[in-house]
Design an enzyme around this catalytic site. Structure first.
Site, short mmCIF file in Angstrom:
data_model
loop_
_atom_site.label_atom_id
_atom_site.label_comp_id
_atom_site.label_asym_id
_atom_site.label_seq_id
_atom_site.Cartn_x
_atom_site.Cartn_y
_atom_site.Cartn_z
N LYS A 153 0.88 -1.18 0.00
CA LYS A 153 0.00 0.00 0.00
C LYS A 153 0.91 1.23 0.00
O LYS A 153 1.47 1.60 1.02
CB LYS A 153 -0.87 -0.03 1.27
N GLU B 91 9.84 1.79 10.66
CA GLU B 91 10.88 2.80 10.40
C GLU B 91 10.16 4.14 10.41
O GLU B 91 9.42 4.46 9.48
CB GLU B 91 11.55 2.56 9.05
N CYS C 205 14.10 10.93 6.30
CA CYS C 205 14.01 10.52 7.71
C CYS C 205 15.33 10.69 8.43
O CYS C 205 15.36 10.98 9.62
CB CYS C 205 13.54 9.07 7.81
N GLU D 70 9.61 16.85 14.27
CA GLU D 70 10.10 16.60 12.90
C GLU D 70 9.34 17.52 11.95
O GLU D 70 8.14 17.38 11.77
CB GLU D 70 9.85 15.14 12.52
P1 NAD Z 1 2.53 8.76 7.10
O1 NAD Z 1 2.75 8.06 8.38
O2 NAD Z 1 1.53 9.84 7.04
O3 NAD Z 1 2.12 7.73 5.94
C1 NAD Z 1 2.91 6.62 5.62
C2 NAD Z 1 2.03 5.54 5.04
O4 NAD Z 1 1.13 5.09 6.04
C3 NAD Z 1 1.17 6.01 3.86
O5 NAD Z 1 1.12 4.99 2.89
C4 NAD Z 1 -0.19 6.20 4.51
O6 NAD Z 1 -1.24 6.04 3.59
C5 NAD Z 1 -0.19 5.07 5.53
N1 NAD Z 1 -1.12 5.26 6.65
C6 NAD Z 1 -1.55 6.41 7.20
N2 NAD Z 1 -2.40 6.14 8.21
C7 NAD Z 1 -2.51 4.80 8.31
C8 NAD Z 1 -3.23 3.92 9.16
N3 NAD Z 1 -4.02 4.36 10.14
N4 NAD Z 1 -3.09 2.58 8.97
C9 NAD Z 1 -2.29 2.11 8.00
N5 NAD Z 1 -1.59 2.89 7.15
C10 NAD Z 1 -1.69 4.22 7.30
O7 NAD Z 1 3.97 9.27 6.64
P2 NAD Z 1 4.34 10.18 5.42
O8 NAD Z 1 3.90 11.57 5.72
O9 NAD Z 1 3.88 9.50 4.18
O10 NAD Z 1 5.94 10.07 5.45
C11 NAD Z 1 6.74 10.89 6.22
C12 NAD Z 1 7.19 10.18 7.48
O11 NAD Z 1 7.86 8.98 7.15
C13 NAD Z 1 8.20 11.01 8.25
O12 NAD Z 1 7.88 10.97 9.61
C14 NAD Z 1 9.51 10.31 7.98
O13 NAD Z 1 10.51 10.50 8.96
C15 NAD Z 1 9.07 8.89 7.89
N6 NAD Z 1 10.08 8.09 7.19
C16 NAD Z 1 10.87 7.23 7.93
C17 NAD Z 1 11.87 6.50 7.32
C18 NAD Z 1 12.76 5.59 8.12
O14 NAD Z 1 13.45 4.79 7.51
N7 NAD Z 1 12.78 5.68 9.44
C19 NAD Z 1 12.07 6.63 5.95
C20 NAD Z 1 11.27 7.50 5.23
C21 NAD Z 1 10.26 8.23 5.86
#
Ligand code: NAD
Length: 507
Positions: free
Chosen positions: A192, A267, A301, A399
């Site tokens: 997804k 992550e 990230c 962040e």
């Molecule tokens: P997000 O958490 O808003 O969304 C990530 C994914 O989760 C999307 O596909 C979203 O549709 C899905 N999602 C949202 N709510 C959900 C739920 N209730 N149940 C299941 N899935 C759900 O994150 P974002 O805004 O897309 O990405 C940015 C974040 O990702 C930042 O915090 C960044 O630090 C983190 N990130 C971490 C790493 C790492 O390796 N630690 C790498 C890249 C990004």
């Protein structure tokens, strides 16, 4: 406009044309599926807000279908030999490389990430497939643990169909980082992707099938996180969820997966410190500090979003930094000269803008930038340097996930460590010093899953990748990935006719 920029735009238009003809659906059981209830969302580019395409928003029905396909395909895929999986994953890597230009240009327009960085996204994705392909034949190997009168040995088995949920910041590379080890381990997958950057996930799904991946082994469901993502995390046929995204979403997923005791790998976010001591190589530290927050739009990230700089060099370092930050080239992501492109989405843009108000109200000084840029109706934002920040301020704690660096001075080693650790996050840490003893001492005290000493973030795929505290659970990379996607089973065989305890012999 340079020739290269014009060429990039022309080619990007060609590659994107196919997405405009019909709504982007799902890929389930090897077949394109339009979606059941006709829910669609517009997907726009942050370059100028124009619509790139529409995307079907899947829900429970599509997730059920995909989980069913992944379950049906699991038995054959888990029983395929490691060598067969290795060959197939290498074929996928070949196919990714063959379409690297398409992937990079499409991703650049979909996310706003500058092409100078995105041009490597597909290549890094292919490297992920090759790395785990080569480990597929040994993924099941275990330990030999002899005991008196017994032989114990362990084997590893794929955990089952898994859900992979990914974010929008570097979607192609991050998807391969999860999907490649899952497939190498023998798991089937339902992916997804993030709703703000859906395009390259479909390219990946197509490529894997064209390379010969059996139907149902990788399935793609597009949709909103709270709907399709939630359904995936709650599905009883999905054994585990590999998630990359925000820490708050991680908390939701943990709760959603609790009734089915979902195995989770997280992550999550970061507020990563870079500590610069007075004895550091000044110029190299400066290069790394600038690179690690202003590359990839700061939507990274592992970005070093907090600079902790020793007071004795603070003013000199910040002056040099300010000069560099003012020079960063903001522009169209397909222009090869662009260093900073538009942020992913108007909502995220507003979030970053709002942090300027929050920072100013708390007393931080906007030394460079801090403003939205009015350009073509896109989500552009100036590279920003905040000084006079103290560690209790929200701009030092939260962040921002944009091109915003907060600078905090420190006096000595103890204060540097204390400030580095004074956040909820613990993903990456960077430190610059010319003193080898101090490097080890400070690295040992920093609460971060990954620490780079006198270096920017350079990945080596066998090393563990992941965070502490609110930055994550579990590690990716090398064998660490297989620990998540596989169960370890112990088999104990008696080697003698040892005495078995006897019950029920009385009378
Ligand atoms: P997000 O958490 O808003 O969304 C990530 C994914 O989760 C999307 O596909 C979203 O549709 C899905 N999602 C949202 N709510 C959900 C739920 N209730 N149940 C299941 N899935 C759900 O994150 P974002 O805004 O897309 O990405 C940015 C974040 O990702 C930042 O915090 C960044 O630090 C983190 N990130 C971490 C790493 C790492 O390796 N630690 C790498 C890249 C990004």
């Amino acid at each position: 406009m340079s020739d290269r920029f014009a060429e990039n735009q022309r080619k990007a238009e060609q590659y994107l044309a196919r997405f405009k003809t019909k709504s982007l659906g799902h890929l389930i059981g090897g077949k394109g599926i339009a979606g059941y209830d006709g829910n669609v969302m517009e997907n726009s580019t942050p370059i100028d807000g124009s619509t790139l395409n529409t995307v079907s928003m899947g829900g429970e029905s599509e997730v059920n279908l995909a989980a069913g396909a992944a379950s049906d395909a699991f038995s054959d895929w888990r029983n395929a030999s490691g060598t067969a999986r290795r060959q197939l994953l290498h074929r996928i890597a070949d196919a990714v490389e063959a379409r690297a230009e398409e992937i990079s240009l499409v991703e650049s327009v979909d996310t706003g990430q500058a092409i100078r960085f995105m041009s490597k996204a597909a290549i890094r994705g292919a490297e992920n497939f090759r790395f785990f392909a080569d480990r597929a034949p040994s993924a099941r190997d275990g330990l030999h643990l002899p005991a008196v009168n017994q032989l114990n040995y362990t084997v590893r088995e794929p955990v089952g169909p898994v859900g992979v949920i990914t974010p929008w910041n570097t979607p192609f590379m991050l998807s391969t980082w999860k999907i490649a080890p899952a497939l190498a381990a023998g798991c089937t997958v339902v992916h997804k992707p993030a709703e703000w950057s859906p395009l390259t996930a479909m390219l990946l799904a197509e490529i894997t099938h064209e390379a010969g991946l059996p139907q149902g082994v990788l399935n793609l469901v597009n949709g909103i996180g709270e709907v399709a993502g939630r359904a995936l995390t709650e599905h009883r046929d999905i054994a585990a969820i590999a998630f990359i995204g925000g820490s708050e979403t991680g908390r939701h997923i943990m709760a959603q997966g609790a009734p089915t005791l979902k195995r989770v790998h997280f992550e999550l976010g970061g507020k990563n410190p870079v500590i610069v001591f007075e004895d550091a190589d000044f110029e190299r530290a400066l290069d790394a500090v600038v690179f690690m927050i202003y590359s990839l739009n700061g939507e990274r990230c592992t970005s070093s979003s907090r600079l902790l700089v020793q007071s004795s060099i603070h003013d000199r370092f910040v002056d040099a930094l300010a000069k560099r930050v003012k020079n960063i080239k903001v522009g169209h992501p397909l222009d090869p000269n662009t260093e900073l492109g538009p942020l992913i989405h108007p909502n995220h843009h507003s979030k970053v803008c709002n942090y300027m108000k929050i920072g100013a109200a708390e007393g931080a000084l906007i030394r460079v930038g801090g403003q939205a840029i009015d350009r073509d109706g896109g989500c552009y934002f100036q590279p920003t340097l905040l000084t006079g920040v103290s560690h209790e301020m929200r701009v030092a704690q939260e962040e921002i996930f944009g091109p915003v660096l907060s600078v905090l001075p420190f006096d000595d080693e103890a204060q540097a460590v204390q400030q580095a650790n004074a956040v909820d996050y613990g993903l990456a840490g960077y430190l610059w010093t010319g003193d080898a003893g101090r490097a080890h001492r400070v690295a040992g005290q920093m609460d971060c899953g990954m620490i780079w000493v006198n270096s920017e973030n350079v990945r080596h795929l066998p090393t563990p990748f992941g965070g502490m505290k609110s930055s994550g659970i579990g590690r990716d990379g090398g064998d660490y990935s297989f620990d998540f996607y596989m169960e370890t089973k112990n088999i104990c065989v008696a080697t003698t006719d040892h005495r078995v305890p006897q019950l029920g012999l009385a009378d």
